[in-house]
Design an enzyme around this catalytic site. Structure first.
Site, mmCIF file in Angstrom:
data_model
loop_
_atom_site.group_PDB
_atom_site.id
_atom_site.type_symbol
_atom_site.label_atom_id
_atom_site.label_comp_id
_atom_site.label_asym_id
_atom_site.label_seq_id
_atom_site.Cartn_x
_atom_site.Cartn_y
_atom_site.Cartn_z
ATOM 1 N N LYS A 103 -5.467 -74.683 -33.361
ATOM 2 C CA LYS A 103 -4.842 -73.436 -33.809
ATOM 3 C C LYS A 103 -5.395 -73.004 -35.163
ATOM 4 O O LYS A 103 -5.365 -73.757 -36.137
ATOM 5 C CB LYS A 103 -3.330 -73.640 -33.882
ATOM 6 C CG LYS A 103 -2.527 -72.378 -34.187
ATOM 7 C CD LYS A 103 -1.033 -72.721 -34.141
ATOM 8 C CE LYS A 103 -0.155 -71.496 -34.308
ATOM 9 N NZ LYS A 103 1.286 -71.858 -34.202
ATOM 10 N N CYS A 136 0.074 -69.318 -29.933
ATOM 11 C CA CYS A 136 1.246 -68.732 -30.580
ATOM 12 C C CYS A 136 0.902 -67.690 -31.654
ATOM 13 O O CYS A 136 0.561 -66.564 -31.335
ATOM 14 C CB CYS A 136 2.134 -69.839 -31.134
ATOM 15 S SG CYS A 136 3.865 -69.353 -31.422
ATOM 16 N N GLU A 144 3.119 -74.395 -26.133
ATOM 17 C CA GLU A 144 2.895 -75.041 -27.419
ATOM 18 C C GLU A 144 3.935 -76.140 -27.629
ATOM 19 O O GLU A 144 5.099 -75.994 -27.269
ATOM 20 C CB GLU A 144 2.999 -74.000 -28.542
ATOM 21 C CG GLU A 144 2.732 -74.555 -29.928
ATOM 22 C CD GLU A 144 2.891 -73.502 -31.014
ATOM 23 O OE1 GLU A 144 2.204 -73.615 -32.038
ATOM 24 O OE2 GLU A 144 3.707 -72.571 -30.843
#
Length: 278
Positions: A113, A164, A40
């Site tokens: 995301k 993440c 990321e």
């Protein structure tokens, strides 16, 4: 299929970070990796979250995307571009976006995301801990994404994408595993505090409950902006065993996916076939 999770300690210099990423991609390819994944925010980590706004790239344009396409083509690998800032219609919000390139350098998948991180670090003797709040500058995605990669022998592998903080939401991975994924990828920049407590635990849980490999390329070290990330880029097998790890600093975690291992685990304990809800 041999895979490589790239670990970085990204700085505030976009050109330096792109050069480092390209070097590590080349190293992974030289070691035989057919699929390579970056962490990321591999291209830039600023001193303030808003620092990424002027660097946001329109889809299909910009130095980070150009590097990813060229590196995938040059080395003949499937390349998962961790995440970069992609421009949106709102100049004050960007997407935290994973872009995937095939061995010809063509973009084949995009994932934004979905779950945005918010965390208040505990107070210390020096005062209140740092507040992380990605919603200040990020626009959340709303769609799970998987793609199919083909190994050098022509066999297909279904790969599910996440980033993440998504790791804490198992319902995302359940959606990705209809049909079942062979590999889940989790490019990350976990904080040192949350990583030490939960990183390996969560990654192994996602592998066990979805009976697939999990690959987690991470940021790992003390960054130019003062932030410390946990690192420990991992590859986990479908039984929850850690088969590769890069603890801290720039480097690679590499392993080979085994179709036989996947089928063995799913045959011995057919949990995916036993699902009753959702």
């Amino acid at each position: 299929m041999k895979i490589a999770a790239v670990q970085m300690v990204t700085s505030c210099s976009l050109p330096d970070n792109l050069a480092t990423a390209r070097e590590l991609i080349a190293r992974a390819a030289a070691e035989g990796a057919e699929l390579v994944a970056l962490p990321e925010n591999f291209a830039f980590m600023g001193r303030d979250d808003r620092d990424k706004l002027p660097l946001a790239e329109p889809l299909g344009q910009g130095p980070a995307q150009a590097m990813l396409s060229a590196a995938a083509r040059e080395h003949g690998v499937w390349l998962i571009g961790g995440s970069i800032a992609i421009a949106t219609e709102d100049p004050q919000r960007v997407g935290n976006t994973t872009l995937v390139y095939d061995p010809r350098g063509e973009r084949v998948a995009r994932y934004d995301k979905i779950h945005l991180f918010r965390y208040q670090e505990p107070a210390s003797g020096e005062g209140r801990g740092r507040l992380y709040d990605e919603a200040v500058v990020l626009k959340a995605g709303d769609r799970p994404v998987a793609f199919e990669a083909t190994d050098n022998g022509g066999s297909p592998w279904r790969v599910g994408l996440s980033i993440c903080y998504d790791l804490r939401f198992p319902e995302l991975y359940r959606q990705l595993t209809r049909p079942a994924c062979d590999l889940l990828v989790v490019p990350s920049a976990f904080t040192w505090t949350t990583g030490r407590a939960h990183w390996e635990l969560l990654l192994r849980a996602r592998a066990v409950e979805n009976q697939c490999y999990v690959m987690a390329p991470a940021q790992g070290g003390i960054h130019e902006n003062g932030r410390r990330t946990w690192g420990h880029s991992l590859i986990v097998d479908p039984w929850g065993e850690v088969v590769a790890v890069q603890a801290e600093g720039a480097g690679l975690a590499t392993a080979s996916l085994s179709r036989e291992r996947l089928l063995q685990v799913r045959a011995q304990l057919p949990a995916l076939a036993h699902r009753q809800l959702g």
